[in-house]
Motif scaffolding. Structure first.
Motif, PDB file in Angstrom:
ATOM      1  N   SER A 187     -10.806 -39.650 -13.342  1.00 16.42           N
ATOM      2  CA  SER A 187     -11.558 -39.353 -12.128  1.00 16.42           C
ATOM      3  C   SER A 187     -12.369 -38.081 -12.348  1.00 16.42           C
ATOM      4  O   SER A 187     -12.147 -37.331 -13.311  1.00 16.42           O
ATOM      5  N   GLU A 188     -13.301 -37.814 -11.451  1.00 13.74           N
ATOM      6  CA  GLU A 188     -14.091 -36.591 -11.548  1.00 13.74           C
ATOM      7  C   GLU A 188     -13.193 -35.356 -11.427  1.00 13.74           C
ATOM      8  O   GLU A 188     -13.417 -34.355 -12.125  1.00 13.74           O
ATOM      9  N   VAL A 189     -12.194 -35.424 -10.574  1.00 20.76           N
ATOM     10  CA  VAL A 189     -11.287 -34.288 -10.407  1.00 20.76           C
ATOM     11  C   VAL A 189     -10.491 -34.046 -11.686  1.00 20.76           C
ATOM     12  O   VAL A 189     -10.292 -32.898 -12.102  1.00 20.76           O
ATOM     13  N   GLU A 190     -10.055 -35.116 -12.347  1.00 21.57           N
ATOM     14  CA  GLU A 190      -9.330 -34.957 -13.607  1.00 21.57           C
ATOM     15  C   GLU A 190     -10.228 -34.367 -14.691  1.00 21.57           C
ATOM     16  O   GLU A 190      -9.810 -33.495 -15.460  1.00 21.57           O
ATOM     17  N   ALA A 191     -11.470 -34.827 -14.764  1.00 20.05           N
ATOM     18  CA  ALA A 191     -12.392 -34.289 -15.765  1.00 20.05           C
ATOM     19  C   ALA A 191     -12.704 -32.824 -15.487  1.00 20.05           C
ATOM     20  O   ALA A 191     -12.849 -32.026 -16.426  1.00 20.05           O
ATOM     21  N   LEU A 192     -12.803 -32.451 -14.206  1.00 20.29           N
ATOM     22  CA  LEU A 192     -13.005 -31.041 -13.870  1.00 20.29           C
ATOM     23  C   LEU A 192     -11.813 -30.213 -14.331  1.00 20.29           C
ATOM     24  O   LEU A 192     -11.980 -29.102 -14.843  1.00 20.29           O
ATOM     25  N   TYR A 193     -10.606 -30.729 -14.151  1.00 21.78           N
ATOM     26  CA  TYR A 193      -9.411 -30.040 -14.631  1.00 21.78           C
ATOM     27  C   TYR A 193      -9.502 -29.793 -16.138  1.00 21.78           C
ATOM     28  O   TYR A 193      -9.188 -28.697 -16.627  1.00 21.78           O
ATOM     29  N   LEU A 194      -9.936 -30.799 -16.906  1.00 19.02           N
ATOM     30  CA  LEU A 194     -10.049 -30.637 -18.356  1.00 19.02           C
ATOM     31  C   LEU A 194     -11.053 -29.541 -18.711  1.00 19.02           C
ATOM     32  O   LEU A 194     -10.870 -28.816 -19.693  1.00 19.02           O
ATOM     33  N   ALA A 195     -12.110 -29.418 -17.905  1.00 24.80           N
ATOM     34  CA  ALA A 195     -13.157 -28.430 -18.175  1.00 24.80           C
ATOM     35  C   ALA A 195     -12.797 -27.038 -17.687  1.00 24.80           C
ATOM     36  O   ALA A 195     -13.502 -26.071 -18.004  1.00 24.80           O
ATOM     37  N   THR A 196     -11.724 -26.912 -16.908  1.00 19.55           N
ATOM     38  CA  THR A 196     -11.346 -25.607 -16.363  1.00 19.55           C
ATOM     39  C   THR A 196      -9.930 -25.229 -16.798  1.00 19.55           C
ATOM     40  O   THR A 196      -9.740 -24.660 -17.852  1.00 19.55           O
ATOM     41  N   LYS A 197      -8.932 -25.591 -16.020  1.00 22.79           N
ATOM     42  CA  LYS A 197      -7.565 -25.169 -16.331  1.00 22.79           C
ATOM     43  C   LYS A 197      -7.017 -25.840 -17.590  1.00 22.79           C
ATOM     44  O   LYS A 197      -6.288 -25.219 -18.367  1.00 22.79           O
ATOM     45  N   GLY A 198      -7.378 -27.116 -17.819  1.00 25.58           N
ATOM     46  CA  GLY A 198      -6.863 -27.833 -18.978  1.00 25.58           C
ATOM     47  C   GLY A 198      -7.272 -27.192 -20.284  1.00 25.58           C
ATOM     48  O   GLY A 198      -6.430 -26.797 -21.101  1.00 25.58           O
ATOM     49  N   GLY A 199      -8.587 -27.061 -20.516  1.00 26.70           N
ATOM     50  CA  GLY A 199      -9.067 -26.395 -21.723  1.00 26.70           C
ATOM     51  C   GLY A 199      -8.857 -24.905 -21.676  1.00 26.70           C
ATOM     52  O   GLY A 199      -8.620 -24.261 -22.704  1.00 26.70           O
ATOM     53  N   GLY A 200      -8.912 -24.332 -20.463  1.00 33.56           N
ATOM     54  CA  GLY A 200      -8.738 -22.888 -20.322  1.00 33.56           C
ATOM     55  C   GLY A 200      -7.379 -22.405 -20.759  1.00 33.56           C
ATOM     56  O   GLY A 200      -7.222 -21.231 -21.132  1.00 33.56           O
ATOM     57  N   ALA A 201      -6.379 -23.284 -20.735  1.00 36.46           N
ATOM     58  CA  ALA A 201      -5.033 -22.886 -21.148  1.00 36.46           C
ATOM     59  C   ALA A 201      -4.995 -22.415 -22.591  1.00 36.46           C
ATOM     60  O   ALA A 201      -4.084 -21.682 -22.990  1.00 36.46           O
ATOM     61  N   PHE A 202      -5.981 -22.798 -23.390  1.00 38.61           N
ATOM     62  CA  PHE A 202      -6.049 -22.310 -24.773  1.00 38.61           C
ATOM     63  C   PHE A 202      -6.263 -20.805 -24.810  1.00 38.61           C
ATOM     64  O   PHE A 202      -5.878 -20.131 -25.761  1.00 38.61           O
ATOM     65  N   PHE A 203      -6.868 -20.256 -23.760  1.00 36.33           N
ATOM     66  CA  PHE A 203      -7.108 -18.816 -23.660  1.00 36.33           C
ATOM     67  C   PHE A 203      -6.011 -18.097 -22.882  1.00 36.33           C
ATOM     68  O   PHE A 203      -5.993 -16.875 -22.844  1.00 36.33           O
ATOM     69  N   GLY A 204      -5.152 -18.854 -22.228  1.00 36.64           N
ATOM     70  CA  GLY A 204      -4.113 -18.243 -21.403  1.00 36.64           C
ATOM     71  C   GLY A 204      -4.290 -18.626 -19.947  1.00 36.64           C
ATOM     72  O   GLY A 204      -4.582 -19.784 -19.627  1.00 36.64           O
ATOM     73  N   LEU A 234     -12.418 -30.083 -22.751  1.00 35.67           N
ATOM     74  CA  LEU A 234     -13.714 -30.693 -23.042  1.00 35.67           C
ATOM     75  C   LEU A 234     -14.554 -29.773 -23.917  1.00 35.67           C
ATOM     76  O   LEU A 234     -14.511 -28.550 -23.771  1.00 35.67           O
ATOM     77  N   GLY A 235     -15.313 -30.375 -24.830  1.00 34.23           N
ATOM     78  CA  GLY A 235     -16.223 -29.622 -25.690  1.00 34.23           C
ATOM     79  C   GLY A 235     -17.610 -30.234 -25.671  1.00 34.23           C
ATOM     80  O   GLY A 235     -17.758 -31.460 -25.582  1.00 34.23           O
ATOM     81  N   SER A 236     -18.628 -29.399 -25.761  1.00 36.23           N
ATOM     82  CA  SER A 236     -20.000 -29.899 -25.862  1.00 36.23           C
ATOM     83  C   SER A 236     -20.294 -30.418 -27.254  1.00 36.23           C
ATOM     84  O   SER A 236     -21.099 -31.322 -27.438  1.00 36.23           O
ATOM     85  N   ASP A 237     -19.643 -29.832 -28.270  1.00 35.07           N
ATOM     86  CA  ASP A 237     -19.849 -30.168 -29.679  1.00 35.07           C
ATOM     87  C   ASP A 237     -21.317 -30.176 -30.064  1.00 35.07           C
ATOM     88  O   ASP A 237     -21.768 -31.074 -30.781  1.00 35.07           O
ATOM     89  N   ILE A 238     -22.086 -29.193 -29.569  1.00 33.11           N
ATOM     90  CA  ILE A 238     -23.456 -29.146 -30.073  1.00 33.11           C
ATOM     91  C   ILE A 238     -23.408 -28.934 -31.579  1.00 33.11           C
ATOM     92  O   ILE A 238     -22.547 -28.232 -32.098  1.00 33.11           O
ATOM     93  N   ALA A 239     -24.282 -29.617 -32.370  1.00 31.77           N
ATOM     94  CA  ALA A 239     -25.327 -30.486 -31.889  1.00 31.77           C
ATOM     95  C   ALA A 239     -24.974 -31.956 -32.046  1.00 31.77           C
ATOM     96  O   ALA A 239     -25.833 -32.827 -31.938  1.00 31.77           O
ATOM     97  N   GLY A 240     -23.683 -32.268 -32.314  1.00 33.39           N
ATOM     98  CA  GLY A 240     -23.268 -33.656 -32.233  1.00 33.39           C
ATOM     99  C   GLY A 240     -23.473 -34.171 -30.825  1.00 33.39           C
ATOM    100  O   GLY A 240     -23.777 -35.344 -30.607  1.00 33.39           O
TER     101      GLY A 240
END
Length: 421
Positions: free
Chosen positions: A344-361, A307-313
């Motif tokens: 689901s909320e749990v799936e969206a939380l995954y995207l905001a944590t481990k899902g997107g975080g995998a880009f960093f390792g 997930l991205g905030s894409d400020i200021a879009g």
């Protein structure tokens, strides 16, 4: 070794919420060593007892624009063209002022820390000096980031933002200066195909192959820009085809923001090259009209999504709002594509944590070997919203919908507690 006690919640897999109530988490050298329900025999004295608070993995903001912080929440009713011309381009041009950029960069890091987004992938303006300043400030922050100078030398929309040769030379210098190991590194950042010349993309692709640095860009934000790409590159026919041709996909890790109108051949290339999709749901709502991204389709294809905030879009850096918007927008997508299911909320939380975080390792989880990057949530005042006893999972859901940064009482990165900047 450090020992923590609290209510730990994390998502080891998409759709799976793991709750360890009043558990014991042990770290070593900033990495999670174990998380157990019972006190381990070898556990030393407590480093911190978080009481009844919730402890979550820190968030990852997979796509945002550093120079656009001042125009968050402005101009969305004017449409994309008016928003760019009257609000976005003027503040991006100011970013060339070193004093202004330094002040703005400090404010951006402070706000990301405030909202718990301790990992971020950030695109700057065409100013190399401003990008270097942001990288230096990030190095002192204790947080994680990929930062890039934006490359934009082709007048795809009638404006040429920079000259090709200086853009290449400055990028090569930054990549070699900030391309080493560590929590803060450079990301090669072409704005997007309509605003990059063939010569520039070829040089950036060669740099990606030589350094292994990630590429951060935009892809298929709408049908109009996709048509620009098709007219200019009829053989490739889509963004991903152009990026792959020039080595900007497949040479190393890449993250592409939006992917709202990706055709079938583009989805296949995203999957083939393991590229991340940065889903920016708040932007899709604020600057509506370009399309709604089929995130469930990407997940079903095995394409990594964050997930991205894409400020200021998008109008906020608050990752809780971004998580909720991802759930809400997925329900709208289902109305158009009933074969897909909402998030689901749990799936969206995954995207905001481990899902997107995998880009960093190995970030975004409390599994062994993951960096201890955590948020401590004090949600006691939210208890007034419900007289019922809630489980930790229910409290988490309520925090995502009703909480804000004031409920994040402590923040940890690589096992070190972050203090105010």
């Amino acid at each position: 070794m450090a020992v923590y006690r609290g209510n730990f919640l994390y998502t080891p897999a998409l759709g799976q919420l793991k709750v360890v109530e009043r558990g014991w988490l042990i770290t070593e050298n900033g990495l999670v060593r174990s998380l157990t329900q019972r006190q381990p025999a070898a556990a030393g004295p407590l480093t911190a007892d978080f009481g009844d608070a919730l402890v979550l993995p820190a968030f990852t903001d997979l796509h945002l624009h550093a120079p656009q912080l001042p125009n968050m929440g402005l101009g969305y009713s004017e449409g994309l063209g008016g928003w760019l011309e009257r609000y976005t381009y003027p503040v991006e041009h100011r970013y060339a002022d070193p004093g202004y950029a330094h002040q703005l960069n400090a404010a951006l890091i402070s706000q990301l820390r405030r909202y718990g987004s301790l990992h971020a992938v950030i695109m700057g303006s065409t100013s190399a000096a401003a990008a270097a300043d942001l990288l230096e400030q990030y190095r002192r922050s204790g947080m994680w980031a990929y930062v890039g100078k934006m490359n934009s030398d082709y007048p795809g929309y009638g404006v040429q933002n920079e000259q090709t040769a200086p853009s290449i030379a400055e990028t090569v210098q930054l990549a070699h200066r900030y391309g080493g190991p560590g929590r803060v590194r450079y990301a090669i950042s072409p704005e997007f195909v309509p605003c990059c010349s063939d010569e520039l993309m070829a040089a950036l692709g060669q740099l990606a192959r030589e350094t292994g640095l990630p590429v951060h860009s935009h892809m298929s934000e709408g049908e109009s820009d996709l048509q620009l790409v098709r007219r200019r590159f009829p053989r490739e026919g889509c963004y991903a085809g152009v990026y792959a041709r020039f080595g900007l996909m497949g040479s190393g890790p890449s993250v592409m923001a939006h992917c709202l109108t990706s055709p079938e051949e583009e989805i296949a290339l995203l999957k083939q090259h393991g590229s991340f999709v940065a889903h920016c749901p708040v932007c899709s709502l604020d600057l509506a009209g370009s399309g709604l991204p089929p995130i469930r389709r990407y997940l079903n294809e095995g394409i990594p999504v964050g997930l991205g905030s894409d400020i200021a879009g998008g109008h906020t850096l608050n990752m809780m709002q971004v998580i909720v918007a991802a759930v809400q927008i997925s329900k709208l997508v289902v109305q158009q594509k009933p074969q897909l299911s909402p998030l689901s909320e749990v799936e969206a939380l995954y995207l905001a944590t481990k899902g997107g975080g995998a880009f960093f390792g190995r970030v975004g989880s409390f599994e062994p070997g993951y960096s201890f990057d955590a948020l401590v949530i004090d949600d006691r005042d939210l208890g007034q919203l419900s007289p019922l006893h809630l489980s930790p999972a229910q409290r988490l859901e309520r925090f995502l919908y009703c909480g804000d940064d004031r409920h994040i009482s402590r923040r940890y990165c690589a096992g070190r507690e972050l203090t105010a900047l």
